[in-house]
Motif scaffolding. Structure first.
Motif, PDB file in Angstrom:
ATOM      1  N   TYR A  26       0.849  -1.184   0.000  1.00  8.17           N
ATOM      2  CA  TYR A  26       0.000   0.000   0.000  1.00  8.17           C
ATOM      3  C   TYR A  26       0.885   1.234   0.000  1.00  8.17           C
ATOM      4  O   TYR A  26       1.720   1.407   0.891  1.00  8.17           O
ATOM      5  CB  TYR A  26      -0.898   0.007   1.239  1.00  8.17           C
ATOM      6  N   VAL A  27       0.712   2.084  -1.006  1.00  4.70           N
ATOM      7  CA  VAL A  27       1.500   3.309  -1.123  1.00  4.70           C
ATOM      8  C   VAL A  27       0.585   4.449  -1.548  1.00  4.70           C
ATOM      9  O   VAL A  27      -0.555   4.229  -1.950  1.00  4.70           O
ATOM     10  CB  VAL A  27       2.662   3.162  -2.151  1.00  4.70           C
ATOM     11  N   GLY A  28       1.103   5.660  -1.485  1.00  7.98           N
ATOM     12  CA  GLY A  28       0.380   6.806  -2.012  1.00  7.98           C
ATOM     13  C   GLY A  28       0.651   6.928  -3.505  1.00  7.98           C
ATOM     14  O   GLY A  28       1.735   6.590  -3.985  1.00  7.98           O
ATOM     15  N   GLU A  29      -0.317   7.396  -4.216  1.00  8.87           N
ATOM     16  CA  GLU A  29      -0.194   7.545  -5.665  1.00  8.87           C
ATOM     17  C   GLU A  29       0.975   8.449  -6.055  1.00  8.87           C
ATOM     18  O   GLU A  29       1.618   8.234  -7.084  1.00  8.87           O
ATOM     19  CB  GLU A  29      -1.500   8.123  -6.217  1.00  8.87           C
ATOM     20  N   ASN A  30       1.300   9.430  -5.233  1.00  8.74           N
ATOM     21  CA  ASN A  30       2.373  10.370  -5.553  1.00  8.74           C
ATOM     22  C   ASN A  30       3.751   9.916  -5.079  1.00  8.74           C
ATOM     23  O   ASN A  30       4.741  10.600  -5.331  1.00  8.74           O
ATOM     24  CB  ASN A  30       2.073  11.744  -4.955  1.00  8.74           C
ATOM     25  N   ALA A  31       3.841   8.778  -4.388  1.00  5.50           N
ATOM     26  CA  ALA A  31       5.138   8.284  -3.926  1.00  5.50           C
ATOM     27  C   ALA A  31       6.002   7.924  -5.129  1.00  5.50           C
ATOM     28  O   ALA A  31       5.520   7.319  -6.094  1.00  5.50           O
ATOM     29  CB  ALA A  31       4.953   7.065  -3.023  1.00  5.50           C
ATOM     30  N   THR A  32       7.286   8.323  -5.082  1.00  5.43           N
ATOM     31  CA  THR A  32       8.178   8.077  -6.219  1.00  5.43           C
ATOM     32  C   THR A  32       9.468   7.393  -5.771  1.00  5.43           C
ATOM     33  O   THR A  32       9.848   7.437  -4.608  1.00  5.43           O
ATOM     34  CB  THR A  32       8.538   9.388  -6.941  1.00  5.43           C
ATOM     35  N   SER A  55      -0.661  -6.481 -10.174  1.00  4.07           N
ATOM     36  CA  SER A  55      -1.708  -5.536 -10.547  1.00  4.07           C
ATOM     37  C   SER A  55      -1.667  -4.347  -9.601  1.00  4.07           C
ATOM     38  O   SER A  55      -1.346  -4.496  -8.426  1.00  4.07           O
ATOM     39  CB  SER A  55      -3.092  -6.191 -10.465  1.00  4.07           C
ATOM     40  N   VAL A  56      -2.036  -3.186 -10.120  1.00  2.92           N
ATOM     41  CA  VAL A  56      -2.089  -1.968  -9.324  1.00  2.92           C
ATOM     42  C   VAL A  56      -3.546  -1.518  -9.263  1.00  2.92           C
ATOM     43  O   VAL A  56      -4.209  -1.413 -10.292  1.00  2.92           O
ATOM     44  CB  VAL A  56      -1.222  -0.845  -9.948  1.00  2.92           C
ATOM     45  N   PHE A  57      -4.017  -1.264  -8.043  1.00  2.00           N
ATOM     46  CA  PHE A  57      -5.382  -0.819  -7.832  1.00  2.00           C
ATOM     47  C   PHE A  57      -5.367   0.548  -7.170  1.00  2.00           C
ATOM     48  O   PHE A  57      -4.715   0.743  -6.146  1.00  2.00           O
ATOM     49  CB  PHE A  57      -6.136  -1.815  -6.939  1.00  2.00           C
ATOM     50  N   ARG A  58      -6.095   1.485  -7.758  1.00  2.00           N
ATOM     51  CA  ARG A  58      -6.161   2.842  -7.239  1.00  2.00           C
ATOM     52  C   ARG A  58      -7.392   2.963  -6.353  1.00  2.00           C
ATOM     53  O   ARG A  58      -8.508   2.651  -6.761  1.00  2.00           O
ATOM     54  CB  ARG A  58      -6.251   3.824  -8.397  1.00  2.00           C
ATOM     55  N   GLY A  59      -7.175   3.413  -5.134  1.00  2.00           N
ATOM     56  CA  GLY A  59      -8.280   3.590  -4.207  1.00  2.00           C
ATOM     57  C   GLY A  59      -8.992   4.903  -4.439  1.00  2.00           C
ATOM     58  O   GLY A  59      -8.452   5.835  -5.046  1.00  2.00           O
ATOM     59  N   ILE A  60     -10.211   4.983  -3.954  1.00  2.00           N
ATOM     60  CA  ILE A  60     -10.959   6.224  -4.096  1.00  2.00           C
ATOM     61  C   ILE A  60     -10.941   7.050  -2.816  1.00  2.00           C
ATOM     62  O   ILE A  60     -11.254   8.226  -2.832  1.00  2.00           O
ATOM     63  CB  ILE A  60     -12.410   5.969  -4.548  1.00  2.00           C
ATOM     64  N   ILE A  69      -6.827  12.086   5.504  1.00  2.00           N
ATOM     65  CA  ILE A  69      -7.707  11.375   4.576  1.00  2.00           C
ATOM     66  C   ILE A  69      -7.493  11.897   3.164  1.00  2.00           C
ATOM     67  O   ILE A  69      -7.501  13.107   2.925  1.00  2.00           O
ATOM     68  CB  ILE A  69      -9.181  11.506   5.001  1.00  2.00           C
ATOM     69  N   HIS A  70      -7.295  10.977   2.254  1.00  2.00           N
ATOM     70  CA  HIS A  70      -7.154  11.284   0.824  1.00  2.00           C
ATOM     71  C   HIS A  70      -8.389  10.734   0.126  1.00  2.00           C
ATOM     72  O   HIS A  70      -8.788   9.600   0.375  1.00  2.00           O
ATOM     73  CB  HIS A  70      -5.902  10.620   0.256  1.00  2.00           C
ATOM     74  N   THR A  71      -8.974  11.533  -0.753  1.00  2.00           N
ATOM     75  CA  THR A  71     -10.207  11.108  -1.409  1.00  2.00           C
ATOM     76  C   THR A  71     -10.246  11.592  -2.849  1.00  2.00           C
ATOM     77  O   THR A  71      -9.569  12.562  -3.213  1.00  2.00           O
ATOM     78  CB  THR A  71     -11.441  11.616  -0.639  1.00  2.00           C
ATOM     79  N   SER A  72     -11.042  10.922  -3.661  1.00  2.00           N
ATOM     80  CA  SER A  72     -11.192  11.319  -5.065  1.00  2.00           C
ATOM     81  C   SER A  72     -12.425  12.177  -5.267  1.00  2.00           C
ATOM     82  O   SER A  72     -12.732  12.551  -6.391  1.00  2.00           O
ATOM     83  CB  SER A  72     -11.291  10.071  -5.955  1.00  2.00           C
ATOM     84  N   ARG A  73     -13.121  12.506  -4.181  1.00  2.00           N
ATOM     85  CA  ARG A  73     -14.320  13.331  -4.320  1.00  2.00           C
ATOM     86  C   ARG A  73     -13.972  14.689  -4.927  1.00  2.00           C
ATOM     87  O   ARG A  73     -12.928  15.266  -4.611  1.00  2.00           O
ATOM     88  CB  ARG A  73     -15.015  13.499  -2.977  1.00  2.00           C
ATOM     89  N   LEU A  74     -14.842  15.179  -5.749  1.00  2.00           N
ATOM     90  CA  LEU A  74     -14.616  16.389  -6.537  1.00  2.00           C
ATOM     91  C   LEU A  74     -14.176  17.593  -5.706  1.00  2.00           C
ATOM     92  O   LEU A  74     -13.250  18.300  -6.077  1.00  2.00           O
ATOM     93  CB  LEU A  74     -15.887  16.746  -7.317  1.00  2.00           C
ATOM     94  N   SER A  78      -7.679  16.247  -3.527  1.00  2.00           N
ATOM     95  CA  SER A  78      -6.540  15.404  -3.182  1.00  2.00           C
ATOM     96  C   SER A  78      -6.146  14.576  -4.386  1.00  2.00           C
ATOM     97  O   SER A  78      -6.984  13.954  -5.026  1.00  2.00           O
ATOM     98  CB  SER A  78      -6.877  14.474  -2.017  1.00  2.00           C
ATOM     99  N   GLU A  79      -4.864  14.574  -4.703  1.00  2.00           N
ATOM    100  CA  GLU A  79      -4.380  13.769  -5.813  1.00  2.00           C
ATOM    101  C   GLU A  79      -3.509  12.618  -5.338  1.00  2.00           C
ATOM    102  O   GLU A  79      -3.123  11.773  -6.121  1.00  2.00           O
ATOM    103  CB  GLU A  79      -3.607  14.645  -6.800  1.00  2.00           C
ATOM    104  N   ASP A  80      -3.200  12.573  -4.060  1.00  2.00           N
ATOM    105  CA  ASP A  80      -2.355  11.509  -3.534  1.00  2.00           C
ATOM    106  C   ASP A  80      -3.233  10.381  -3.010  1.00  2.00           C
ATOM    107  O   ASP A  80      -3.267  10.075  -1.825  1.00  2.00           O
ATOM    108  CB  ASP A  80      -1.440  12.046  -2.435  1.00  2.00           C
ATOM    109  N   LEU A  81      -3.937   9.722  -3.927  1.00  2.00           N
ATOM    110  CA  LEU A  81      -4.870   8.672  -3.551  1.00  2.00           C
ATOM    111  C   LEU A  81      -4.131   7.395  -3.168  1.00  2.00           C
ATOM    112  O   LEU A  81      -2.994   7.178  -3.581  1.00  2.00           O
ATOM    113  CB  LEU A  81      -5.835   8.397  -4.703  1.00  2.00           C
ATOM    114  N   PRO A  82      -4.777   6.534  -2.384  1.00  2.00           N
ATOM    115  CA  PRO A  82      -4.133   5.273  -2.013  1.00  2.00           C
ATOM    116  C   PRO A  82      -4.033   4.337  -3.217  1.00  2.00           C
ATOM    117  O   PRO A  82      -4.912   4.305  -4.072  1.00  2.00           O
ATOM    118  CB  PRO A  82      -5.066   4.692  -0.943  1.00  2.00           C
ATOM    119  N   VAL A  83      -2.948   3.591  -3.263  1.00  2.00           N
ATOM    120  CA  VAL A  83      -2.705   2.623  -4.332  1.00  2.00           C
ATOM    121  C   VAL A  83      -2.262   1.318  -3.688  1.00  2.00           C
ATOM    122  O   VAL A  83      -1.470   1.331  -2.736  1.00  2.00           O
ATOM    123  CB  VAL A  83      -1.604   3.140  -5.295  1.00  2.00           C
TER     124      VAL A  83
END
Length: 138
Positions: A26-32, A55-60, A69-74, A78-83
């Motif tokens: 489990y990582v953050g989408e922005n982790a590099t 496989s990579v799954f992007r959380g909402i 809390i990171h969320t994809s709500r409009l 937040s752009e650092d969603l869980p992956v």
């Protein structure tokens, strides 16, 4: 004809099962890692190690060690969603891969779970077989 014979439709549809180990990172989408998304680096390392698949799954929505809390709500922006990066292979191969994963500083939360793999005849190579390039183990 015996209904359980190898030529019967029922026998052809009978899956083979076997034990496996599921690795989830489990990582953050922005982790590099060296200017590359960390999830992508994990997938490429798993591929190079010859693991059966990743496989990579992007959380909402979610939160981790930061409790933020990171969320994809409009309205959230937040752009650092869980992956979650999920890899399934034999226990031996997954455990052999862990040191390569450990080289990634801050690789996130790593979990291992025993699981059972279900394969139908002809769908994929067996546990002792390989793909045409000789890498996959499941």
């Amino acid at each position: 004809m015996d209904p359980e014979s190898a030529t019967s439709p029922r026998a052809a549809a009978t899956p083979r099962t076997g034990p496996a180990l599921r690795l989830t990172v489990y990582v953050g989408e922005n982790a590099t890692w060296h200017h590359r998304p960390l999830y992508s680096e994990i997938v490429h390392r798993a591929h190079a190690a010859g693991l059966a698949g990743a496989s990579v799954f992007r959380g909402i929505e979610g939160y981790g060690a930061s409790s933020r809390i990171h969320t994809s709500r409009l309205l959230s922006l937040s752009e650092d969603l869980p992956v979650a990066v999920v890899v399934v292979d034999t226990e031996e191969r997954i455990r052999a891969f862990l040191p390569r994963l450990g080289e990634l500083a801050g690789a996130g939360l790593v979990t291992l779970e025993a699981c059972e793999v279900v394969r139908w005849p002809g769908a994929c190579a067996g546990p002792d077989e390989t793909d045409p390039r000789g890498k996959k183990s499941l």
